[in-house]
Design a protein around this motif. Structure first.
Motif, PDB file in Angstrom:
ATOM      1  N   GLY A 189      55.478  54.725  57.414  1.00  0.00           N
ATOM      2  CA  GLY A 189      56.516  55.307  58.249  1.00  0.00           C
ATOM      3  C   GLY A 189      56.380  56.810  58.394  1.00  0.00           C
ATOM      4  N   ALA A 190      55.745  57.457  57.417  1.00  0.00           N
ATOM      5  CA  ALA A 190      55.520  58.897  57.485  1.00  0.00           C
ATOM      6  C   ALA A 190      54.250  59.246  58.249  1.00  0.00           C
ATOM      7  N   GLY A 191      53.561  58.218  58.761  1.00  0.00           N
ATOM      8  CA  GLY A 191      52.407  58.467  59.608  1.00  0.00           C
ATOM      9  C   GLY A 191      51.061  58.354  58.943  1.00  0.00           C
ATOM     10  N   PHE A 192      51.011  57.873  57.695  1.00  0.00           N
ATOM     11  CA  PHE A 192      49.753  57.729  56.995  1.00  0.00           C
ATOM     12  C   PHE A 192      49.203  56.318  57.158  1.00  0.00           C
ATOM     13  N   ALA A 193      47.876  56.191  57.134  1.00  0.00           N
ATOM     14  CA  ALA A 193      47.258  54.869  57.127  1.00  0.00           C
ATOM     15  C   ALA A 193      47.556  54.217  55.781  1.00  0.00           C
ATOM     16  N   ALA A 194      48.283  53.121  55.810  1.00  0.00           N
ATOM     17  CA  ALA A 194      48.737  52.505  54.562  1.00  0.00           C
ATOM     18  C   ALA A 194      48.671  50.993  54.664  1.00  0.00           C
ATOM     19  N   VAL A 195      48.247  50.357  53.583  1.00  0.00           N
ATOM     20  CA  VAL A 195      48.325  48.908  53.483  1.00  0.00           C
ATOM     21  C   VAL A 195      49.036  48.548  52.192  1.00  0.00           C
ATOM     22  N   GLY A 196      49.853  47.518  52.252  1.00  0.00           N
ATOM     23  CA  GLY A 196      50.480  46.956  51.075  1.00  0.00           C
ATOM     24  C   GLY A 196      49.854  45.614  50.772  1.00  0.00           C
ATOM     25  N   ILE A 197      49.574  45.362  49.497  1.00  0.00           N
ATOM     26  CA  ILE A 197      48.981  44.105  49.050  1.00  0.00           C
ATOM     27  C   ILE A 197      49.937  43.458  48.061  1.00  0.00           C
ATOM     28  N   GLY A 198      50.257  42.187  48.288  1.00  0.00           N
ATOM     29  CA  GLY A 198      51.085  41.417  47.367  1.00  0.00           C
ATOM     30  C   GLY A 198      50.393  40.107  47.032  1.00  0.00           C
ATOM     31  N   ALA A 199      50.141  39.892  45.751  1.00  0.00           N
ATOM     32  CA  ALA A 199      49.421  38.689  45.330  1.00  0.00           C
ATOM     33  C   ALA A 199      50.267  37.813  44.426  1.00  0.00           C
ATOM     34  N   GLY A 200      51.553  37.753  44.720  1.00  0.00           N
ATOM     35  CA  GLY A 200      52.414  36.777  44.064  1.00  0.00           C
ATOM     36  C   GLY A 200      53.149  37.311  42.853  1.00  0.00           C
ATOM     37  N   MET A 201      54.366  36.840  42.684  1.00  0.00           N
ATOM     38  CA  MET A 201      55.164  37.170  41.512  1.00  0.00           C
ATOM     39  C   MET A 201      56.122  36.021  41.233  1.00  0.00           C
ATOM     40  N   GLY A 202      56.401  35.806  39.966  1.00  0.00           N
ATOM     41  CA  GLY A 202      57.349  34.769  39.575  1.00  0.00           C
ATOM     42  C   GLY A 202      58.560  35.379  38.912  1.00  0.00           C
ATOM     43  N   GLY A 203      59.655  34.647  38.913  1.00  0.00           N
ATOM     44  CA  GLY A 203      60.856  35.117  38.234  1.00  0.00           C
ATOM     45  C   GLY A 203      61.382  36.415  38.780  1.00  0.00           C
ATOM     46  N   TYR A 204      61.419  36.521  40.095  1.00  0.00           N
ATOM     47  CA  TYR A 204      61.773  37.773  40.760  1.00  0.00           C
ATOM     48  C   TYR A 204      63.068  38.360  40.225  1.00  0.00           C
ATOM     49  N   HIS A 205      62.985  39.561  39.644  1.00  0.00           N
ATOM     50  CA  HIS A 205      64.159  40.326  39.179  1.00  0.00           C
ATOM     51  C   HIS A 205      65.030  39.505  38.232  1.00  0.00           C
ATOM     52  N   SER A 206      64.398  38.747  37.366  1.00  0.00           N
ATOM     53  CA  SER A 206      65.165  37.911  36.444  1.00  0.00           C
ATOM     54  C   SER A 206      64.481  37.876  35.082  1.00  0.00           C
ATOM     55  N   PRO A 207      65.145  37.303  34.052  1.00  0.00           N
ATOM     56  CA  PRO A 207      64.492  37.175  32.746  1.00  0.00           C
ATOM     57  C   PRO A 207      63.232  36.321  32.765  1.00  0.00           C
ATOM     58  N   ALA A 208      63.001  35.590  33.850  1.00  0.00           N
ATOM     59  CA  ALA A 208      61.816  34.735  33.929  1.00  0.00           C
ATOM     60  C   ALA A 208      60.549  35.490  34.305  1.00  0.00           C
ATOM     61  N   ASP A 209      60.649  36.790  34.636  1.00  0.00           N
ATOM     62  CA  ASP A 209      59.469  37.564  35.021  1.00  0.00           C
ATOM     63  C   ASP A 209      58.783  38.078  33.757  1.00  0.00           C
ATOM     64  N   THR A 210      58.109  37.180  33.057  1.00  0.00           N
ATOM     65  CA  THR A 210      57.518  37.461  31.759  1.00  0.00           C
ATOM     66  C   THR A 210      55.987  37.533  31.836  1.00  0.00           C
ATOM     67  N   PRO A 211      55.345  38.217  30.888  1.00  0.00           N
ATOM     68  CA  PRO A 211      53.891  38.372  30.934  1.00  0.00           C
ATOM     69  C   PRO A 211      53.117  37.061  30.881  1.00  0.00           C
ATOM     70  N   ASP A 212      53.673  36.049  30.211  1.00  0.00           N
ATOM     71  CA  ASP A 212      52.931  34.790  30.092  1.00  0.00           C
ATOM     72  C   ASP A 212      52.765  34.081  31.434  1.00  0.00           C
ATOM     73  N   LYS A 213      53.536  34.485  32.431  1.00  0.00           N
ATOM     74  CA  LYS A 213      53.411  33.872  33.756  1.00  0.00           C
ATOM     75  C   LYS A 213      52.446  34.637  34.666  1.00  0.00           C
ATOM     76  N   VAL A 214      51.879  35.715  34.164  1.00  0.00           N
ATOM     77  CA  VAL A 214      50.914  36.488  34.942  1.00  0.00           C
ATOM     78  C   VAL A 214      49.522  35.906  34.736  1.00  0.00           C
ATOM     79  N   ASP A 215      48.855  35.621  35.823  1.00  0.00           N
ATOM     80  CA  ASP A 215      47.530  35.010  35.797  1.00  0.00           C
ATOM     81  C   ASP A 215      46.453  36.096  35.723  1.00  0.00           C
TER      82      ASP A 215
END
Length: 415
Positions: A355-381
């Protein structure tokens, strides 16, 4: 398409175990969910400064103001009942406090009613699923509070939000679908009651970005900026919200990619890292940084990673600003690394840079337990961590070895 031998060597240096250790550390108890302005956020920041320094970066931090961050300061005791008896509700699962709620310390007990149907005076009004909170506020004179339906994740947890509407005049609780249905049914029968407080204060705090410069760009050289937000939504009383996938994983990817790239890029190519605060309150850290970059006349290629927990069919990619070339390089990198890509929303810091005019890309490769106690390290692949890092490295390497003419950011309204 075969990758060049030098790129293959770089991709082979990626260490999933190192990244997993980073995620575990950032999601640990001392980091306390890493909410902006919190002691846990400060602990995470100190650790990250040490990591970047050890990698050889010139590190600095910069603060910016953040207003009215919502914080639950006491687990709410909530009970509802009908002719069959009373039921205490489990905080975080059956009930939570909406970020637009008023702060109440003393419990309010009132009969159940339905918003826009029953006399609001003294009642906890159940908001039907199809009604917005904005609409629900009409005709609430004298109401005890509002009860809003909220979905839960696969583990039965409600998600926590820090960004949202300004606080309203009433207590607002969110109920999981089953509880919402039960209280709505009771209210429709003209029976039932609820007793609850909503202990939710709002604090003005300071967010702090972490900047690490590994090498400046030479005259007319390509500038690469790798970004990820390190803040989370923070713990609640009695509830840990580790924020592993969102976004300890993105931070781990950026640190590992920077480690590999720092001594491998051609002369004249610049490499910097920004670990950003305040993403969970409206991407304020990246907004602050993007404004600084524009003022300085910089024109980096920005690669932002938000969520690298578990790759499903493809990594989501969102481009912003004059990102045609960067997007083409990312596509080529996906083919080199075997990471499938798909256009999709990545609602994160990349939007502030774009939005500020820079060439930018966002990459998202999945997340579990969004913003909850379920977002724990053991669920990260770990294989997803490695794949995302290789994608970032390949994109940066391709950008550095086939540089384009440097251009200023496009003119436009800052986000």
């Amino acid at each position: 398409m075969m990758a060049p031998a030098d790129l293959l060597d770089l991709l082979g240096q990626v260490d999933p175990a190192r990244m997993t250790a980073t995620v575990v550390t950032l999601a640990s108890d001392p980091m306390a969910g890493r909410r902006v302005g919190s002691a846990g956020g400060a602990a995470a920041r100190a650790w990250l400064v040490d990591q970047l320094t050890a990698l050889g970066a010139d590190v600095r931090t910069e603060g910016f103001p953040v207003r009215a961050v919502p914080q639950v300061y006491q687990a709410p005791a909530v009970t509802w009942g009908d002719r069959d008896g009373s039921t205490p509700l489990a905080f975080g699962r059956q009930v939570a406090i909406h970020p637009a709620s008023a702060d109440t310390t003393h419990p309010r007990r009132g009969a159940l009613g339905i918003a826009h149907t029953d006399d609001p005076a003294g009642r906890w009004l159940v908001v039907p699923a199809g009604m917005s909170l904005f609409d629900a506020y009409r005709d609430t004179q004298g109401a005890a509070g509002l009860l809003v339906r909220r979905p839960v994740d696969a583990d039965g947890w409600q998600f926590t939000m820090l960004a949202g509407p300004d606080p309203g005049p009433l207590p607002v609780l969110t109920l999981n679908p089953d509880t919402h249905h039960a209280v709505l049914t009771a209210a429709a029968r003209g029976e039932g009651w609820l007793d609850a407080a909503t202990p939710l204060r709002r604090e003005d705090v300071t967010g702090t970005n972490i900047h690490g410069e590994f090498r400046p760009a030479g005259p007319g050289g390509t500038e690469l900026l790798l970004t990820a937000h390190y803040d989370g939504v923070g713990d609640h009383p009695g509830l840990r919200l580790p924020a592993a996938s969102d976004n300890a994983t993105g931070v781990a990817v950026v640190l590992e990619a920077a480690r590999v790239l720092a001594t491998a890029l051609p002369s004249g190519v610049g490499l910097s890292v920004a670990l950003l605060d305040g993403e969970e309150v409206g991407a304020l850290g990246s907004a602050h940084h993007a404004t600084q970059l524009r003022a300085s006349g910089a024109a980096p290629l920005v690669i932002n990673v938000d969520g690298a927990g578990h790759l499903d069919a493809a990594a989501a990619v969102e481009a912003g600003g004059p990102a045609h070339r960067l997007l083409a390089l990312l596509d080529q990198a996906g083919r080199h690394t075997g990471v499938p890509l798909a256009a999709g929303p990545v609602a994160s810091d990349n939007r502030r840079y774009g939005g500020a005019g820079f060439a930018a890309v966002g990459i998202g490769a999945g997340m579990g337990g969004y913003h909850s106690p379920a977002d724990t390290p053991d669920k990260v692949d770990p294989t997803t961590l490695a794949a995302t890092t290789r994608l970032v490295i390949a994109t940066a390497h391709l950008a550095a070895t086939a540089p384009a003419t440097r251009s200023a950011p496009t003119t436009g309204r800052d986000s």
